[in-house]
Design an enzyme around this catalytic site. Structure first.
Site, short mmCIF file in Angstrom:
data_model
loop_
_atom_site.label_atom_id
_atom_site.label_comp_id
_atom_site.label_asym_id
_atom_site.label_seq_id
_atom_site.Cartn_x
_atom_site.Cartn_y
_atom_site.Cartn_z
N ASN A 126 0.83 -1.21 0.00
CA ASN A 126 0.00 0.00 0.00
C ASN A 126 0.86 1.26 0.00
O ASN A 126 1.99 1.26 0.47
CB ASN A 126 -0.95 0.00 1.20
CG ASN A 126 -0.24 0.24 2.50
OD1 ASN A 126 0.01 1.38 2.89
ND2 ASN A 126 0.15 -0.83 3.18
N CYS A 183 -3.24 -5.99 -5.31
CA CYS A 183 -3.06 -7.39 -5.70
C CYS A 183 -4.35 -8.18 -5.50
O CYS A 183 -4.58 -9.19 -6.15
CB CYS A 183 -1.96 -8.05 -4.88
SG CYS A 183 -0.34 -7.53 -5.42
#
Ligand SMILES: [Zn+2]
Length: 336
Positions: A126, A183
């Site tokens: 992130n 992802c």
């Protein structure tokens, strides 16, 4: 012991002196997913003296496709990633001091976690935490290596305080949440993080041995397309971090979580998000879980977890009082 590193010390870039420097170094790896496991296994095998691995997650079956340090036993034993990584790596090289820490890295703890490091490596999924690493590393003058991979592509760049542009020179602020690929929504194939993690590892070795050859550009790859690009990044004149204004470290930005009393739920606020298109978010989340939405809110269910998202970027994660779990789910599915 003497022969363990022989193939590496024969290589002129490392040599015996370089090996000694690696052995005297302390690195911190933040995030132990695909990138983190590649970096950790490589650096422990290379004989870096102390390796601290920090991660907040447990291992799940869908991690095993690319997170090379873990196996099915780790899942059966219910191990957090940081602990499983530590156990496996101690067996790989008992002369290295490997320390696994289960923690959510945030502005209240990052300085303590990296203070004694010679180098910090980014194994994160992130953006938010990368801005935090950038602030903390610039403040303490610790080099760090950015790396990110998603789908079939990835990027990496070295950030050497006082010497190269920083992460905030590259991205002025986190890309708008909600529209970011993660992802968990865009997928990832293992060669992308393997290559980026390997490039981060080689830069780590160069930085630790004091090589002149460190990379000063942003590297971008796409393993499916077979492309490799380098981009020169200029320092940004108005970059706050380069002017010692550490806004992320002061907790001015980033996700804010509040446990909702009596409701067994956690609210996640993302001050970075002005407004969010629930329609676009729904399209992105549909392949991974159950989604229903109207113009006011979006309800998303995955496994046993339910999240309600509002157009201002706010989310409520239900059936938990665990703020770090809620922050993690937000980062995974909404993106930060
Ligand atoms: Zn900067």
């Amino acid at each position: 012991m003497i022969d363990r590193y022989s193939r590496q010390t024969i290589f002129p870039g490392i040599g015996k002196e370089g090996q000694r420097k690696l052995g005297n170094s302390c690195v911190v790896i933040i995030g132990c997913g695909a990138l983190g496991t590649i970096i950790a296994t490589s650096l422990v095998r290379a004989g870096v003296g102390r390796v601290r691995i920090i991660d907040r997650d447990f291992i799940e079956y869908h991690n095993l496709q690319r997170q090379v340090l873990f196996d099915e036993d780790d899942i059966r034993n219910g191990l957090p990633k940081a602990i499983a990584a530590e156990r496996h790596l101690r067996k790989v090289n008992s002369s290295v001091e490997v320390e696994g820490i289960v923690a959510d890295v945030n502005y209240t703890n990052i300085e303590r976690l990296i203070r004694d490091a010679d180098l910090v490596l980014d194994g994160l999924d992130n953006f938010e935490t990368r801005f935090l690493i950038n602030d903390a590393c610039l403040k303490h003058k610790i080099p760090w290596v950015y790396g990110g991979a998603i789908a079939s592509s990835g990027m990496t760049m070295n950030i050497i305080p006082g010497n190269t542009p920083c992460f905030r020179c590259l991205w002025a602020s986190p890309p708008s949440g909600g529209m970011l690929l993660t992802c968990d929504t865009a997928g990832v194939i293992s060669p992308a993080p393997f290559i980026i993690g390997s490039l981060q590892t080689v830069e780590a070795m160069k930085i630790l041995v004091g090589s002149e050859d460190i990379n000063r550009e942003l590297i971008m790859i796409d393993v499916w397309e077979g492309t490799f690009h380098r981009l020169k990044i200029s320092p940004r004149q108005d970059c706050p971090a380069c002017q010692s204004r550490y806004e992320f470290l002061e907790g001015q930005f980033g996700l804010k979580t509040t446990s909702l009393c009596g409701q067994n739920a956690v609210q996640v606020l993302n001050p970075e998000v002005g407004s969010l298109s629930l329609k676009k978010l729904a399209a992105r989340l549909k392949p991974v879980g159950q989604v229903t939405y109207n113009e006011f809110m979006l309800r998303f269910t995955i496994d046993a977890q339910e999240m309600v998202v509002f157009p201002d970027g706010r989310a409520i994660v239900k059936d938990t009082a665990d703020e770090s779990l809620a922050r993690g789910l937000y980062a995974k599915y909404i993106g930060t």
